[in-house]
Design a protein around this motif. Structure first.
Motif, PDB file in Angstrom:
ATOM      1  N   ASP A 115       0.832  -1.199   0.000  1.00  0.00           N
ATOM      2  CA  ASP A 115       0.000   0.000   0.000  1.00  0.00           C
ATOM      3  C   ASP A 115       0.870   1.254   0.000  1.00  0.00           C
ATOM      4  O   ASP A 115       0.483   2.284  -0.560  1.00  0.00           O
ATOM      5  CB  ASP A 115      -0.908   0.025   1.239  1.00  0.00           C
ATOM      6  CG  ASP A 115      -1.901  -1.117   1.239  1.00  0.00           C
ATOM      7  OD1 ASP A 115      -2.409  -1.448   0.146  1.00  0.00           O
ATOM      8  OD2 ASP A 115      -2.153  -1.697   2.309  1.00  0.00           O
ATOM      9  N   ILE A 116       2.026   1.153   0.671  1.00  0.00           N
ATOM     10  CA  ILE A 116       2.962   2.279   0.754  1.00  0.00           C
ATOM     11  C   ILE A 116       4.347   1.780   0.378  1.00  0.00           C
ATOM     12  O   ILE A 116       4.808   0.760   0.895  1.00  0.00           O
ATOM     13  CB  ILE A 116       3.008   2.886   2.170  1.00  0.00           C
ATOM     14  CG1 ILE A 116       1.638   3.436   2.588  1.00  0.00           C
ATOM     15  CG2 ILE A 116       4.075   3.998   2.258  1.00  0.00           C
ATOM     16  CD1 ILE A 116       1.578   3.895   4.029  1.00  0.00           C
ATOM     17  N   LEU A 117       4.998   2.493  -0.522  1.00  0.00           N
ATOM     18  CA  LEU A 117       6.393   2.210  -0.853  1.00  0.00           C
ATOM     19  C   LEU A 117       7.236   3.373  -0.345  1.00  0.00           C
ATOM     20  O   LEU A 117       7.023   4.519  -0.744  1.00  0.00           O
ATOM     21  CB  LEU A 117       6.571   2.038  -2.361  1.00  0.00           C
ATOM     22  CG  LEU A 117       8.000   1.778  -2.830  1.00  0.00           C
ATOM     23  CD1 LEU A 117       8.512   0.443  -2.287  1.00  0.00           C
ATOM     24  CD2 LEU A 117       8.096   1.796  -4.349  1.00  0.00           C
ATOM     25  N   ILE A 118       8.169   3.048   0.554  1.00  0.00           N
ATOM     26  CA  ILE A 118       9.134   4.047   1.018  1.00  0.00           C
ATOM     27  C   ILE A 118      10.382   3.880   0.162  1.00  0.00           C
ATOM     28  O   ILE A 118      11.017   2.828   0.191  1.00  0.00           O
ATOM     29  CB  ILE A 118       9.470   3.869   2.508  1.00  0.00           C
ATOM     30  CG1 ILE A 118       8.205   4.001   3.360  1.00  0.00           C
ATOM     31  CG2 ILE A 118      10.514   4.893   2.953  1.00  0.00           C
ATOM     32  CD1 ILE A 118       8.436   3.700   4.837  1.00  0.00           C
ATOM     33  N   ALA A 119      10.711   4.884  -0.619  1.00  0.00           N
ATOM     34  CA  ALA A 119      11.848   4.817  -1.533  1.00  0.00           C
ATOM     35  C   ALA A 119      12.932   5.766  -1.043  1.00  0.00           C
ATOM     36  O   ALA A 119      12.800   6.982  -1.161  1.00  0.00           O
ATOM     37  CB  ALA A 119      11.406   5.189  -2.945  1.00  0.00           C
ATOM     38  N   ASP A 120      14.000   5.183  -0.456  1.00  0.00           N
ATOM     39  CA  ASP A 120      15.098   5.979   0.093  1.00  0.00           C
ATOM     40  C   ASP A 120      16.191   6.077  -0.966  1.00  0.00           C
ATOM     41  O   ASP A 120      16.985   5.162  -1.129  1.00  0.00           O
ATOM     42  CB  ASP A 120      15.633   5.317   1.370  1.00  0.00           C
ATOM     43  CG  ASP A 120      16.632   6.199   2.112  1.00  0.00           C
ATOM     44  OD1 ASP A 120      16.923   7.309   1.621  1.00  0.00           O
ATOM     45  OD2 ASP A 120      17.125   5.789   3.173  1.00  0.00           O
ATOM     46  N   GLU A 121      16.204   7.178  -1.698  1.00  0.00           N
ATOM     47  CA  GLU A 121      17.165   7.397  -2.793  1.00  0.00           C
ATOM     48  C   GLU A 121      17.147   6.214  -3.784  1.00  0.00           C
ATOM     49  O   GLU A 121      18.183   5.616  -4.068  1.00  0.00           O
ATOM     50  CB  GLU A 121      18.579   7.582  -2.229  1.00  0.00           C
ATOM     51  CG  GLU A 121      18.734   8.721  -1.240  1.00  0.00           C
ATOM     52  CD  GLU A 121      18.806  10.088  -1.909  1.00  0.00           C
ATOM     53  OE1 GLU A 121      18.646  10.155  -3.139  1.00  0.00           O
ATOM     54  OE2 GLU A 121      19.007  11.079  -1.201  1.00  0.00           O
ATOM     55  N   PRO A 122      15.986   5.862  -4.343  1.00  0.00           N
ATOM     56  CA  PRO A 122      15.901   4.649  -5.159  1.00  0.00           C
ATOM     57  C   PRO A 122      16.603   4.743  -6.500  1.00  0.00           C
ATOM     58  O   PRO A 122      16.856   3.725  -7.137  1.00  0.00           O
ATOM     59  CB  PRO A 122      14.395   4.469  -5.363  1.00  0.00           C
ATOM     60  CG  PRO A 122      13.856   5.856  -5.319  1.00  0.00           C
ATOM     61  CD  PRO A 122      14.691   6.565  -4.291  1.00  0.00           C
ATOM     62  N   THR A 123      16.907   5.965  -6.969  1.00  0.00           N
ATOM     63  CA  THR A 123      17.565   6.104  -8.276  1.00  0.00           C
ATOM     64  C   THR A 123      18.991   6.619  -8.148  1.00  0.00           C
ATOM     65  O   THR A 123      19.607   7.006  -9.143  1.00  0.00           O
ATOM     66  CB  THR A 123      16.764   7.063  -9.181  1.00  0.00           C
ATOM     67  OG1 THR A 123      16.656   8.346  -8.542  1.00  0.00           O
ATOM     68  CG2 THR A 123      15.384   6.528  -9.455  1.00  0.00           C
TER      69      THR A 123
END
Length: 536
Positions: free
Chosen positions: A176-184
């Motif tokens: 439901d929630i994606l936490i993206a910590d500097e994903p790119t």
């Protein structure tokens, strides 16, 4: 009024107890609705990742505590929730893409096993169905020849490919929630654009909310509905993305928006001596097959590259993840086996045994892509930076070496008193600066920098670019600068080499490559980079 999917209210995070306690996050509040993208931006150490880790209760307790606050998912408090509830939430209701993929992936397990574990736990998939879904996810995030990568181990993938595996793992549970910590962070501009589009498409398809942590303001403007700007553990400004970019209210926000690598690269003297040359350099990795495991083919990571580098010159090496950039850097320093001539000064180091090569290593250093993986967790910062001084007998005594370590830390913008602390006590960007200090302390003739600014926020990127340029001018160090960030490459490099599939696509003066690229692949790279700049 509908209830927010995620509500963080008055959250504080404290590390340690008593007078030495550090308040890393101070009374942070925000909400996240279904299908919404909220960006947390700010400099390294501002509390972005600590806030995100608090949502999933992944901080090291009891060392980390929450003096105040509440974290609610669909109205149910996660702060202090029992472990069975948290296990059901992690990876299924809320998933996270961590900043450093090499330290987040298990080095002993295949890619299929690690992505498949999420599918088995949260989706109940087994056997062929599980493997088929893993393959589908790897293709979804842009892993080339994904069917051949299923049984690969993490160290067999490039930095960008490892990051894509992390994204596949996070998406496996359809959260439901994606936490993206500097994903790119570790991705080149073309793949970055693909991943951002992928996240947007999945978000719309699944109604997924996205908590996006990044230092790249171009991505923020493209991806986020709302932005929270963090500084020294506090939210100093919050608002709709377009409003924040066009009418920033806080001075810190204004400084962030104005920060970007500027200036022109240092020009080497016309008669500068040659520092490095390689001729027809090849790094081929064998592919074995059949009953007797004979070599049936090769992965040509570096395939016949020649280059030369003079004192005080910077060669920027650009290309997509897996193009061979990092392998080229490792081969130039004899850190991986290769064929072809490698001349350092007037000496062919390709033929040297380890003994005679060791004294030369003082003059050739490398800053690796993953700062946490390249820094020993058992050594203090002072011991890490000072190791080269000890090996090469630089400094009259321990006090003199400590002074040199303090000077190196000051040069990269860190407090010299932090040399008795350990890598895990620093943010990702601070760890990268420690890695740069470790290379600079020996005052080498050549430094190969593998994505040295990828983990840094824009303001610190600009500082590091200025720092590298200043050090190069003062000490006439030659740089091989490997990066997917073409803005940083343009600010630092007077020569640019474009790589694809282990070969050179285009090579020449930086001004010519940036202003008038000749090859379609180079044009595509520039178009992607300029598109990102245009939205900034």
């Amino acid at each position: 009024m509908s209830q927010a999917l995620l509500r963080v209210d008055n959250l504080s995070v404290r590390f340690g107890q008593g007078p030495d306690a550090v308040n890393a996050v101070k009374a942070v509040s925000f909400t996240l609705d279904r299908g919404e993208t909220l960006a947390l931006v700010g400099e390294s150490g501002s509390g972005k990742s600590v806030t995100a880790l608090s949502v999933l209760q992944l901080l090291p307790y009891p060392r980390a505590s929450h003096p105040t606050g509440a974290i609610q998912l669909d109205g149910k408090d996660l702060l202090g929730a029992p472990e069975p509830i948290l296990r059901a939430v992690r990876g299924h209701r809320i998933a996270m893409v961590f900043q450093e993929p090499m330290t987040s992936l298990n080095p002993l397990h295949s890619i299929a096993a690690q992505v498949g574990e999420v599918l088995e736990i949260h989706q109940g998939l087994r056997g062929a169905d599980k493997r088929a879904r893993v393959l589908e996810l790897l293709k979804l995030v842009g892993i080339p020849k994904a069917e051949h990568r299923l049984d690969a181990l993490p160290h067999e993938l490039s930095g960008g490919q490892r990051q894509r595996v992390m994204i596949a793992m996070a998406l496996a549970g359809e959260p439901d929630i994606l936490i993206a910590d500097e994903p790119t962070t570790a991705l080149d501009v073309t793949i970055q654009a693909q991943i951002l589009k992928l996240l947007k498409d999945l978000q719309q398809r699944l109604g997924m909310a996205l908590l996006f942590i990044t230092h790249d303001l171009g991505i923020v403007r493209k991806m986020a509905d709302r932005v929270c700007v963090m500084y020294q553990g506090q939210v100093v400004e919050e608002g709709a993305t377009e409003t924040l970019f066009t009418q920033p209210a806080h001075d810190y926000t204004k400084r962030l928006l104005a920060a970007e690598p500027k200036g022109k690269p240092a020009q080497p003297a016309a008669d500068a001596p040659q520092v490095l040359e390689c001729r027809d350099l090849k790094v081929w990795f064998p592919i074995k097959g059949g009953l007797w495991r004979r070599t049936v083919d090769h992965i040509k990571a570096v395939d016949g590259i020649s280059l030369s580098l003079r004192r005080g010159q910077t060669l920027g090496v650009v290309g997509e993840s897996g193009s061979g950039k990092t392998t080229l850097g490792l081969a130039l320093l004899r850190l991986t086996d290769s064929q072809g001539a490698i001349l350092f000064g007037d000496q062919d180091i390709q033929t040297l045994s380890p003994g005679p090569l060791r004294p030369l290593r003082r003059h050739m250093q490398m800053v690796f892509q993953d700062p946490f993986g390249s820094l020993s967790p058992r050594l203090s910062v002072g011991q890490i930076i000072g190791e080269g001084l000890d090996i090469h007998h630089i400094g009259a005594d321990s006090a003199a070496r400590r002074a040199l370590i303090a000077q190196a830390l000051t040069e990269v913008g860190l407090d010299p008193d932090t040399q008795d602390r350990y890598p895990h006590e620093f943010s990702g960007g601070q760890r990268q600066r420690i890695a740069i200090a470790r290379a600079l302390v020996l005052k080498p003739k050549l430094i190969i920098l593998d994505e040295p600014t990828s983990a840094l926020d824009v303001s610190v990127q600009a500082q590091i670019v200025d720092l590298l340029r200043d050090i190069q001018t003062r000490h006439q160090i030659a740089y091989v600068f490997i990066s997917h960030d073409l803005r940083v490459v343009r600010a630092l490099s007077d020569q640019v080499m474009v790589m694809k599939d282990g070969q050179v696509v285009e090579h020449g003066p930086a001004t010519a490559i940036f202003d008038a690229p000749q090859q379609d692949y180079t044009k595509a790279l520039m178009a992607a980079a300029f598109h990102m700049e245009a939205v900034e």
